[in-house]
Design an enzyme around this catalytic site. Structure first.
Site, PDB file in Angstrom:
ATOM      1  N   GLU A 289       7.919   8.888  -6.986  1.00  0.00           N
ATOM      2  CA  GLU A 289       7.561   7.668  -6.255  1.00  0.00           C
ATOM      3  C   GLU A 289       8.719   6.676  -6.340  1.00  0.00           C
ATOM      4  OE1 GLU A 289       3.878   6.053  -7.669  1.00  0.00           O
ATOM      5  OE2 GLU A 289       2.768   7.918  -7.367  1.00  0.00           O
ATOM      6  N   HIS A 308       0.456   4.427  -3.744  1.00  0.00           N
ATOM      7  CA  HIS A 308      -0.016   4.166  -5.106  1.00  0.00           C
ATOM      8  C   HIS A 308      -0.587   2.741  -5.216  1.00  0.00           C
ATOM      9  CE1 HIS A 308       0.629   5.452  -9.561  1.00  0.00           C
ATOM     10  NE2 HIS A 308      -0.508   4.808  -9.401  1.00  0.00           N
TER      11      HIS A 308
END
Length: 360
Positions: A289, A308
């Site tokens: 990420e 997220h």
């Protein structure tokens, strides 16, 4: 009591200071700092710490230079390695306003008799809401239709056009049945789903109270039309879901993960989607990420991707320091806190002497 509050772009130190007003001990000296006030840089720095631990960065100057009489340190994502504890010789409590403890060296704290608190369920409402949103978005092509309109296309045909489901009457499988899993079951009850649960750590009675049925992992993956993951990531649960589980799923089933990427074999999930062995997936967590521009996930037309953000709401963030302070306060007044991570530290002579002084 001397208290050091270190906030960041998600929860500023000033919000921790507001929460400290709820401590039963009134004569407190509170110092406020912010570790990383830029939102984007915070995401990058905290992800490194979550992967590498609190030693990923040197001891923060705001800790190194803090008052040596500091007894309590409250943080969100700021790293607290052993060196930070040594820089504060009178430190007795570390509080992290989150569930994960990747940014605190708990073992080092226990060895030094420093009590570590976190909070569970701070974003449970947020994550459970978001899970339901992802389920609907993937099943009904909501995000894909919006993207098509943005691109000037009035899209009516999708990969799952022949099998687009209604939610009512289907079977939901929940992997993990803690507070978040239970909230998902509760909030979806109006759809009159059959709910299956796989969680070895939850009793049959707790599952039955939610009008759900406890089953084996194999049975859940075979029967569920929607599988949603809400388990904690531990050494034992890494790779909990892989090729075996995806092979059991119905070709019309949808997989949702708002928990942790490490619970899932991402290669196996990608292959299942690419080969259309399952109908679709909705993912809020990834092993890397942010996703790179050439991410393989972007090749797929049967997956909904988010950044997220399942647990990120204003309510969840603003309330977190208050939940933390209230739990620590139980300790200070001689009650049993819910979220003490290392109860063994209570036996340390320095800790016992400190707690006794508070009751004097």
């Amino acid at each position: 009591m001397n208290i050091l509050c270190i906030g960041d772009a998600m929860i500023p130190g000033s919000q921790f200071k507001k929460a400290c007003a709820e401590f039963s001990i009134r004569k407190n000296v509170i110092t406020v700092n912010d570790w990383e006030s830029d939102w984007d840089r915070l995401q990058n720095r905290r992800l490194v710490i979550e992967k590498q631990g609190p030693d990923a960065e040197p001891v923060l100057p705001m800790i190194q230079n803090a008052d040596k009489e500091t007894e309590m340190l409250l943080v969100l994502f700021a790293p607290v390695p052993a060196g930070a504890m040594d820089a504060l010789p009178n430190l007795r409590v570390i509080g992290a306003a989150r569930a994960g403890m990747e940014n605190v060296d708990v073992q080092a704290a226990t060895e030094r008799g420093i009590l570590v608190h976190h909070i569970m369920g701070r974003n449970a409402q947020a994550v459970s809401d978001f899970t339901i949103g992802l389920l609907l978005a993937e099943a009904r092509n909501i995000a894909r239709a919006y993207t098509a309109i943005q691109q000037g296309t009035w899209r009516k045909t999708f990969v799952n056009s022949d099998i687009i489901p209604e939610i009512s009457g289907k079977t939901l499988g929940l992997i993990g049945f803690g507070y978040i899993g239970q909230l998902v079951a509760q909030k979806l009850a109006g759809f009159e789903l059959e709910i299956l649960v796989y969680d070895p750590f939850v009793s049959d009675e707790v599952v039955a109270e939610s009008r759900a049925r406890k089953v084996s992992k194999e049975e859940l993956f075979k029967q569920a039309d929607f599988v949603s993951v809400h388990a904690r990531l531990t050494e034992d649960s890494k790779g909990l879901i892989g090729r075996t589980e995806f092979a059991l799923m119905k070709p019309t089933a949808i997989f949702i993960n708002t928990a942790r990427a490490g619970l899932v074999d991402e290669d196996a999930l990608y292959d299942a989607l690419k080969q259309k062995k399952i109908a679709g997936a909705a993912l809020d967590v990834f092993s890397t990420e942010p996703l790179p521009e050439n991410s393989r996930w972007l090749e797929l037309d049967n997956v909904t991707l988010t950044t997220h953000i399942a647990g990120t709401t204003a309510d969840a963030l603003n309330n977190s320091p208050f939940l933390l302070v209230r739990d620590i306060n139980k300790l200070l007044v001689g009650e049993n806190p819910r979220f003490l991570v290392n109860p063994d530290a209570l036996q340390h002579p320095d800790t016992q002497a400190w707690l006794a002084s508070l009751q004097a």
